[in-house]
Design an enzyme around this catalytic site. Sequence first.
Site, PDB file in Angstrom:
ATOM      1  N   SER A  40      -7.643   3.658   9.057  1.00  0.00           N
ATOM      2  CA  SER A  40      -8.292   3.624   7.748  1.00  0.00           C
ATOM      3  C   SER A  40      -7.569   2.666   6.805  1.00  0.00           C
ATOM      4  CB  SER A  40      -8.308   5.055   7.178  1.00  0.00           C
ATOM      5  OG  SER A  40      -8.588   5.059   5.816  1.00  0.00           O
TER       6      SER A  40
ATOM      7  N   HIS B 119       0.857  -1.187   0.000  1.00  0.00           N
ATOM      8  CA  HIS B 119       0.000   0.000   0.000  1.00  0.00           C
ATOM      9  C   HIS B 119       0.887   1.229   0.000  1.00  0.00           C
ATOM     10  CE1 HIS B 119      -3.487   2.519   0.795  1.00  0.00           C
ATOM     11  NE2 HIS B 119      -2.659   3.228   1.553  1.00  0.00           N
TER      12      HIS B 119
ATOM     13  N   ASP C 105     -15.014   2.584   6.935  1.00  0.00           N
ATOM     14  CA  ASP C 105     -13.978   3.495   6.449  1.00  0.00           C
ATOM     15  C   ASP C 105     -14.522   4.412   5.362  1.00  0.00           C
ATOM     16  OD1 ASP C 105     -11.245   4.510   6.290  1.00  0.00           O
ATOM     17  OD2 ASP C 105     -11.366   3.734   4.257  1.00  0.00           O
TER      18      ASP C 105
ATOM     19  N   LYS D   6      -8.622  -1.763   6.040  1.00  0.00           N
ATOM     20  CA  LYS D   6      -8.899  -2.303   4.707  1.00  0.00           C
ATOM     21  C   LYS D   6      -7.910  -3.405   4.345  1.00  0.00           C
ATOM     22  CE  LYS D   6      -8.852   1.947   3.336  1.00  0.00           C
ATOM     23  NZ  LYS D   6      -8.870   3.266   2.708  1.00  0.00           N
TER      24      LYS D   6
ATOM     25  N   ARG E 195     -14.138  12.716   7.051  1.00  0.00           N
ATOM     26  CA  ARG E 195     -12.829  13.337   7.358  1.00  0.00           C
ATOM     27  C   ARG E 195     -12.432  14.293   6.247  1.00  0.00           C
ATOM     28  NH1 ARG E 195      -9.220   8.511   7.493  1.00  0.00           N
ATOM     29  NH2 ARG E 195      -7.566  10.016   7.798  1.00  0.00           N
TER      30      ARG E 195
END
Length: 431
Positions: A192, A91, A170, A196, A177
């Site tokens: 967050s 990620h 999320d 995931k 947010r």
Amino acid sequence: MNRTSASPGFDVVDLIRRKRDAGVLGGEEIDWLIEAYVADGIADEQMSAMLMAIFWQGLSSGELARWTEAMIASGEEVDLSSLSRPTVDKHSTGGVGDKISLVLAPLVAACGAAVPQLSGRGLGHTGGTLDKLEAIPGWRSSLEPDAILRQLDEVGCVICAAGADLAPADRKLYALRDVTGTVESIPLISASIMSKKIAEGTASLVLDVKVGDGAFMTDTQRAAELARTMVALGRAHQVKTVALLTAMDTPLGRTAGNALEVIEAVEVLSGGGPDDVVEVTLALAREMLSLAGIDADPALALADGAALATWRAMVVAQGGDPDAALARASHIETVRAERSGVVTRLAARPVGVAAWRLGAGRTRKEDPVSAAAGVVWLARPGDEVRAGDPVFELHTDDPDRMDRAREALAGAMEIGDEPPPSAPLVLDRVD
Ligand code: URA
């Protein structure tokens, strides 16, 4: 306003006050907050106040672990245990010209791992991986769960949209947010991203935490804290997690924009491409392979065509044509160097903003993006240029967008007399 919502015994206003005053939330209170918010039992303005309280007061490690678990529990967890290959994902916290996922997933799959990359859409000046792949005619981002498993078995990698069932809390919290100035909070970002990735079912994870002017963590200390927080969350959930901090002051490669970045990614997969993209890709690939327990040299898989073959198979499996010509903008203009000298700086953020203004990115998640729009930079720090040389190309189908993109780029490239000191791309490693 309903003060207690549909709760047995919890008062959301009390919880907001407690967090505002630096108190600690209990596990059941956190479970209830997330569950009730997803079920529309807590109003947006109340959750906004809670998020702002967390932004200022933070979460203890116990609170953060519970908050993340509650987010995971808001949806389904993917079960990848039937796969024969070891699973490992990556990620990135997002950068300008960051097309590394496009190369990395097929590269690591070509070396023997399964890479389940379930992604979201890009917002703001950093582009989204799905938007880039959608520049390929026919390519589909949306896959059924059994198609994902089949593709992981047969091809070894999948990059697709995360289903609505993956950590749905999320989606709702991130949207809130985004409009309440509470994105840049280390515990909220960590929960967050990691909710995931943990729900996605990968056994191992490498995080590329970008640092610099083009990233949303601009200083190394905060980026390192984010990395440590996410690595700890991964480990606590039995996901072997390592983070690399990588530089994002200069945009990666030579292009920012959807089709433009796909073309550059294919150059890297074909054994060429810009050195910086290759270097960061190989550093991340080595970490992924090591976590997956695979002893293979990813540089070889780029050189011998194995990674490219896996890319082609991945594109075909998702309905795309890897040989199709990609969209090219109807309007291309150049920006020229104002003086002769050597490029001392190329700032990532203005390049990302220019690409976004040309149509490559979106402001709201429902906005369409242009496949063809983007920016090409023809010189990088260290390159010599002469006054009048083209240094940027602006690509768009909507010429009305050119002026605002030029404005964004004003001052993005600095030209001096001495070459800049060479700067490392991989800044740190957290495990
Ligand atoms: N990316 C995410 O998925 N979540 C954040 O909070 C920030 C970046």
